[in-house]
Design a protein around this motif. Structure first.
Motif, PDB file in Angstrom:
ATOM      1  N   PHE A   1       0.855  -1.183   0.000  1.00 42.74           N
ATOM      2  CA  PHE A   1       0.000   0.000   0.000  1.00 42.74           C
ATOM      3  C   PHE A   1       0.886   1.226   0.000  1.00 42.74           C
ATOM      4  N   ARG A   2       0.309   2.329  -0.493  1.00 43.50           N
ATOM      5  CA  ARG A   2       1.055   3.580  -0.642  1.00 43.50           C
ATOM      6  C   ARG A   2       1.383   4.156   0.718  1.00 43.50           C
ATOM      7  N   MET A   3       2.687   4.261   1.022  1.00 46.82           N
ATOM      8  CA  MET A   3       3.090   4.846   2.291  1.00 46.82           C
ATOM      9  C   MET A   3       3.032   6.367   2.209  1.00 46.82           C
ATOM     10  N   SER A   4       3.190   7.018   3.350  1.00 50.09           N
ATOM     11  CA  SER A   4       3.180   8.485   3.381  1.00 50.09           C
ATOM     12  C   SER A   4       4.460   9.011   2.752  1.00 50.09           C
ATOM     13  N   ASP A   5       4.483  10.297   2.487  1.00 47.28           N
ATOM     14  CA  ASP A   5       5.674  10.915   1.907  1.00 47.28           C
ATOM     15  C   ASP A   5       6.759  11.157   2.950  1.00 47.28           C
ATOM     16  N   HIS A   6       6.533  10.753   4.190  1.00 52.35           N
ATOM     17  CA  HIS A   6       7.496  11.018   5.258  1.00 52.35           C
ATOM     18  C   HIS A   6       8.058   9.721   5.826  1.00 52.35           C
TER      19      HIS A   6
ATOM     20  N   LEU B   1       2.414   0.852  13.712  1.00 53.57           N
ATOM     21  CA  LEU B   1       2.646   1.978  12.801  1.00 53.57           C
ATOM     22  C   LEU B   1       2.295   1.602  11.365  1.00 53.57           C
ATOM     23  N   LEU B   2       2.757   0.452  10.913  1.00 55.88           N
ATOM     24  CA  LEU B   2       2.515   0.055   9.519  1.00 55.88           C
ATOM     25  C   LEU B   2       1.065  -0.340   9.303  1.00 55.88           C
TER      26      LEU B   2
ATOM     27  N   ARG C   1      -1.733   1.200   6.681  1.00 58.05           N
ATOM     28  CA  ARG C   1      -2.627   0.388   5.853  1.00 58.05           C
ATOM     29  C   ARG C   1      -4.073   0.832   6.024  1.00 58.05           C
ATOM     30  N   ALA C   2      -4.460   1.100   7.281  1.00 56.75           N
ATOM     31  CA  ALA C   2      -5.830   1.524   7.553  1.00 56.75           C
ATOM     32  C   ALA C   2      -6.122   2.868   6.898  1.00 56.75           C
ATOM     33  N   ALA C   3      -5.104   3.756   6.882  1.00 53.54           N
ATOM     34  CA  ALA C   3      -5.296   5.078   6.279  1.00 53.54           C
ATOM     35  C   ALA C   3      -5.545   4.979   4.787  1.00 53.54           C
TER      36      ALA C   3
ATOM     37  N   ILE D   1      -4.624  -4.623  -4.823  1.00 49.94           N
ATOM     38  CA  ILE D   1      -5.545  -3.798  -4.035  1.00 49.94           C
ATOM     39  C   ILE D   1      -6.700  -4.632  -3.476  1.00 49.94           C
ATOM     40  N   PHE D   2      -7.115  -5.682  -4.203  1.00 49.11           N
ATOM     41  CA  PHE D   2      -8.201  -6.518  -3.689  1.00 49.11           C
ATOM     42  C   PHE D   2      -7.735  -7.251  -2.430  1.00 49.11           C
ATOM     43  N   SER D   3      -6.540  -7.820  -2.482  1.00 51.23           N
ATOM     44  CA  SER D   3      -6.004  -8.519  -1.308  1.00 51.23           C
ATOM     45  C   SER D   3      -5.815  -7.554  -0.149  1.00 51.23           C
ATOM     46  N   GLN D   4      -5.322  -6.367  -0.477  1.00 52.77           N
ATOM     47  CA  GLN D   4      -5.076  -5.352   0.551  1.00 52.77           C
ATOM     48  C   GLN D   4      -6.366  -4.905   1.218  1.00 52.77           C
ATOM     49  N   GLU D   5      -7.422  -4.739   0.438  1.00 55.67           N
ATOM     50  CA  GLU D   5      -8.676  -4.202   0.971  1.00 55.67           C
ATOM     51  C   GLU D   5      -9.533  -5.267   1.645  1.00 55.67           C
TER      52      GLU D   5
END
Length: 532
Positions: A361-366, A397-398, A402-404, A448-452
């Motif tokens: 999943f897409r992590m934050s830019d930080h 944290l990770l 993922r939830a975000a 994305i299907f597995s992730q969601e």
């Protein structure tokens, strides 16, 4: 002044237009006229007018035929069509040919002047846009990676550069080159890398490179098949990278972004490649530090990193503490104060966890700030309890990241589920068919299907099919092979095997017993291959 030319078979109309307008005062130059399209063509080539005004109905070559030729040979000329025939078919054809304006005769001098100024203004604006957008290949690629150019402007700029930009998929690779010999210039080295990268590339993958800085080369990979890119990227990370390092006596760090289908997605792939490069560099630095550690029996420890990464992917928060206690058990007797080996182990695990999170999943830019903060925390660990607390915090944290990201693809997930609910009885249903339906690449949709949902698409399809089979077993007298066919399995033997793996019962046992215990949930699903 913009040059204007008239083509009309009526001499009176040509003379009237020529004499009734003060061309110089209005900012135009009247370069001449012609009585039909055939005679006009050589004059158009000779005079090169900026604006061509032509009638439609003319002998020998009519205005639409003339327009078609001019649009092909001299596309920059703006064309105004005049017609005395108020017929929609003429307007349709004129629009299809790309004329700038379409008007009906008779037209007054004032109306024509107004139209000429409108066309002139349009030409000025287009020229200004092109001037502002004067761009090199390197600038275009850099703007795409930086997210600084829209799709339309990117396509027009690529056309201006005769650069084939269109592809089904795009991926960004960043190559960071560090020389071991300070006497050489990195810029000249990167130019030498390009021919070798071109020679070693997969024939189904096209490279569009640009040099981003003194030490970084960026590759935009274009391709049309998922199959070709995975093999090529594996070779690039392994064999090709090592050959380049050996040949040019340098160190190379790669950053690889995700697969994208749209031009605007190139920016996302670039950000992910930057993140991947950063984590790779930290990982190499961490492993290099291991050589400086004075190893003894105490540091001869092993952590099952794969089990931690697997738990990060599919583990449940309510099982976190128990998992971490078992996972970190080998470190219970470790002396954190006398050796930095513990920092190496946890730092390596942290970096691999972030790499996996970026893939899932897409992590934050930080992320860099997060990693730096976590490394500081690791250095403060003095006992086993601190270690387990840190591992719990890392997972939390990770998982929060993922939830975000969850819910972002809810519409796509709903489309997939609706499609499967309609087509489950079709034996040919596959990941490729579903991805084509929702217009997302198979690899990205699978991710994305597995992730969601926590399930693969295959598992979900099997769940729906077996659920329907249960219903039919309970409510009908259909034979097993009939039910298999109705839920999408033409092979009844294969269906029976899948049914038992999923529920713990054969179809006959399930029908006979009908116990509540046979209602297996989604968590009991086994993976089966997706047939394309």
């Amino acid at each position: 002044m913009k040059k204007v030319m008239i083509v009309d078979d009526e001499i009176g109309i040509r003379e009237n237009i020529r004499s009734c307008i003060d061309w110089e005062k209005e900012g135009f130059h009247y370069c001449g006229d012609a009585p039909d399209g055939e005679l006009a063509l050589p004059l158009i080539h000779e005079w090169a007018p900026d604006i061509l005004i032509t009638d439609i109905k003319m002998p020998f070559m009519n205005g639409l035929e003339l327009t078609s030729i001019v649009r092909t040979q001299q596309p920059d000329i703006k064309i105004i069509i005049m017609s005395g025939h108020d017929e929609f078919s003429y307007a349709q054809e004129a629009i299809r040919l790309g004329v700038t304006e379409y008007c009906l005769k008779p037209i007054s001098a004032a109306e024509l002047i107004q139209m000429l100024h409108k066309v002139s203004k349009q030409m000025d604006e287009e020229h200004q846009r092109m001037t502002n957008r004067t761009i090199t290949k390197e600038k275009l690629l850099a703007d795409l990676c930086g997210g600084l150019i829209g799709t339309t402007d990117a396509i027009e700029s690529a056309k201006q550069l005769s650069l084939p930009l269109s592809a089904r998929y795009y991926t960004i690779v960043i190559i960071d080159v560090r020389l071991t010999d300070d006497s050489r210039e990195p810029e000249s080295l990167m130019k030498k890398l390009l021919p070798i990268l071109e020679e070693t590339r997969d024939p189904h993958v096209e490279l569009l490179p640009y040099i981003r800085s003194r030490t970084e080369l960026v590759l935009l990979l274009k391709y049309h098949s998922d199959d070709s890119i995975s093999v090529y990227l594996e070779q690039l990370r392994g064999r090709v990278r090592m050959e380049l390092e050996h040949t040019f006596k340098c160190n190379i760090i790669l950053g690889i972004g995700s697969q994208q289908e749209r031009l605007q997605g190139i920016h996302v792939s670039y950000l992910e490649a930057e993140e991947d490069k950063y984590i790779t560099r930290l990982t190499l630095q961490n492993r290099a530090s291991l050589r400086e550690i004075n190893l003894d029996e105490q540091t001869n420890l092993f952590l099952d990193r794969n089990s931690f990464l697997e738990f990060l992917k599919i583990g449940s928060p309510n099982l976190r503490d128990h998992f971490v206690q078992e996972f970190a058990a080998p470190l219970q007797s470790f002396d954190w104060k006398s050796s930095s080996y513990g920092f190496y182990l946890l730092n390596d695990l942290t970096l691999e966890s972030f790499r996996l999170a970026n893939q899932l999943f897409r992590m934050s830019d930080h992320s860099d700030e997060n990693i730096t903060s976590l490394q500081q925390t690791i250095r403060k660990i003095t006992c086993w309890e601190d270690c387990t607390q840190y591992l719990c915090s890392l997972l939390d944290l990770l998982w929060q990241r993922r939830a975000a990201c969850s819910g972002k693809y809810s519409d796509v997930i709903d489309q997939v589920k609706a499609y499967v609910s309609r087509e489950y009885n079709n034996e040919q249903v596959s990941l490729k068919m579903i991805s084509a339906h929702v217009r997302i690449s198979p690899s990205h949709l699978s991710k994305i299907f597995s992730q969601e949902t926590g399930q693969t698409i295959t598992e979900y399809l099997t769940q729906i099919r077996i659920g329907k089979a249960k219903e039919l077993l309970k409510t009908t007298n259909n034979k097993t092979f009939e039910i298999a066919y109705k839920v999408g399995y033409n092979d009844s033997h294969y269906f029976s095997n899948i049914f038992k793996k999923t529920t713990g019962f054969t179809p006959r046992e399930y029908r006979t017993q009908g116990t509540e215990e046979s209602q297996a949930g989604p968590s009991d699903m086994r993976k089966e291959p997706m047939y394309e």
